[in-house]
Design a protein around this motif. Structure first.
Motif, mmCIF file in Angstrom:
data_model
loop_
_atom_site.group_PDB
_atom_site.id
_atom_site.type_symbol
_atom_site.label_atom_id
_atom_site.label_comp_id
_atom_site.label_asym_id
_atom_site.label_seq_id
_atom_site.Cartn_x
_atom_site.Cartn_y
_atom_site.Cartn_z
ATOM 1 N N GLY A 25 0.790 -1.228 0.000
ATOM 2 C CA GLY A 25 0.000 0.000 0.000
ATOM 3 C C GLY A 25 0.818 1.270 0.000
ATOM 4 N N HIS A 26 2.104 1.178 0.336
ATOM 5 C CA HIS A 26 2.982 2.347 0.270
ATOM 6 C C HIS A 26 4.427 1.884 0.323
ATOM 7 N N LEU A 27 5.319 2.764 -0.100
ATOM 8 C CA LEU A 27 6.745 2.479 -0.075
ATOM 9 C C LEU A 27 7.324 2.910 1.266
ATOM 10 N N GLY A 28 8.180 2.075 1.828
ATOM 11 C CA GLY A 28 8.843 2.430 3.082
ATOM 12 C C GLY A 28 10.104 1.610 3.266
ATOM 13 N N PRO A 29 10.965 2.023 4.188
ATOM 14 C CA PRO A 29 12.249 1.352 4.357
ATOM 15 C C PRO A 29 12.150 -0.090 4.851
ATOM 16 N N TYR A 30 11.195 -0.392 5.713
ATOM 17 C CA TYR A 30 11.082 -1.772 6.180
ATOM 18 C C TYR A 30 10.636 -2.706 5.056
ATOM 19 N N LEU A 31 9.798 -2.219 4.167
ATOM 20 C CA LEU A 31 9.387 -3.015 3.009
ATOM 21 C C LEU A 31 10.607 -3.361 2.157
ATOM 22 N N VAL A 32 11.413 -2.363 1.819
ATOM 23 C CA VAL A 32 12.601 -2.594 0.990
ATOM 24 C C VAL A 32 13.596 -3.497 1.718
ATOM 25 N N ALA A 33 13.787 -3.269 3.009
ATOM 26 C CA ALA A 33 14.700 -4.117 3.779
ATOM 27 C C ALA A 33 14.227 -5.568 3.773
ATOM 28 N N GLY A 34 12.918 -5.792 3.895
ATOM 29 C CA GLY A 34 12.390 -7.155 3.869
ATOM 30 C C GLY A 34 12.598 -7.842 2.534
ATOM 31 N N ALA A 59 9.513 -9.856 13.456
ATOM 32 C CA ALA A 59 9.138 -8.456 13.264
ATOM 33 C C ALA A 59 7.751 -8.122 13.802
ATOM 34 N N GLY A 60 7.022 -9.103 14.255
ATOM 35 C CA GLY A 60 5.752 -8.863 14.912
ATOM 36 C C GLY A 60 4.640 -8.388 14.007
ATOM 37 N N ARG A 61 3.638 -7.790 14.657
ATOM 38 C CA ARG A 61 2.438 -7.343 13.960
ATOM 39 C C ARG A 61 2.161 -5.853 14.166
ATOM 40 N N THR A 62 3.163 -5.122 14.633
ATOM 41 C CA THR A 62 2.994 -3.697 14.901
ATOM 42 C C THR A 62 3.841 -2.886 13.931
ATOM 43 N N THR A 63 3.196 -1.969 13.218
ATOM 44 C CA THR A 63 3.907 -1.118 12.269
ATOM 45 C C THR A 63 4.764 -0.109 13.036
ATOM 46 N N PRO A 64 5.819 0.370 12.446
ATOM 47 C CA PRO A 64 6.285 0.108 11.089
ATOM 48 C C PRO A 64 7.133 -1.161 10.958
ATOM 49 N N LEU A 65 7.602 -1.718 12.085
ATOM 50 C CA LEU A 65 8.488 -2.884 12.013
ATOM 51 C C LEU A 65 7.845 -4.049 11.268
ATOM 52 N N SER A 66 6.562 -4.269 11.473
ATOM 53 C CA SER A 66 5.887 -5.405 10.827
ATOM 54 C C SER A 66 5.841 -5.266 9.305
ATOM 55 N N CYS A 67 6.098 -4.084 8.782
ATOM 56 C CA CYS A 67 6.155 -3.894 7.328
ATOM 57 C C CYS A 67 7.252 -4.764 6.711
ATOM 58 N N LEU A 68 8.250 -5.119 7.511
ATOM 59 C CA LEU A 68 9.306 -6.018 7.063
ATOM 60 C C LEU A 68 8.705 -7.320 6.528
#
Length: 145
Positions: A25-34, A59-68
């Protein structure tokens, strides 16, 4: 049934990030890192991804970390829907990838990288992560059965 594979040596990172952004749904650093974490795991384990591999994410279920976790799905082909992506805790930006024959790699975002995400422009930071060498982004250890 024909199945897909990922060749981490030939992967189109920019295309994967675009697909990841559509999923997430959006670009972010955790997404790219994952995504990069998943590709590193495939290379380390000599795996074609999707099947014969599972990922255990802390990485759990809490954003932004869960975006990984969404990035891991794109980069490795392990998905919650197929049951080979498991969220096993809220421990941090760390994922263990295990092949069906027991070979494994545990990959973790370096603490200084995580710190750099704070108070940064998320899109600019995500784009920056596309080119940072893996050794500067991650720490990893491999193990055999």
């Amino acid at each position: 049934m024909e199945t897909l594979t990922i060749d981490p040596k030939q992967a189109d990172l920019r295309g994967m990030i675009e697909r990841g952004t559509l999923l997430h749904g959006h670009l972010g650093p955790y997404l790219v890192a994952g995504i990069r974490m998943g590709l590193l795991a495939l290379r380390q384990l000599e795996s074609p991804g999707y099947f014969g591999l599972r990922a255990e994410s802390e990485a759990g279920r809490t954003t932004p970390l869960s975006c990984l976790n969404d990035g891991v799905q794109i980069g490795s082909g392990c998905t919650a829907g197929k049951g080979n992506l498991h969220i096993v805790g809220e421990g941090g930006p760390r994922v263990r990838f295990i092949t069906d024959d027991g070979r494994a790699v545990t990959i973790e975002l370096r603490p200084e990288v995580v710190s750099s995400f704070r108070d940064s422009d998320t899109i600019a930071k995500a784009r920056e992560l596309e080119t940072v060498p893996e050794e500067e982004l991650f720490e990893w250890t491999t193990s055999s059965p």
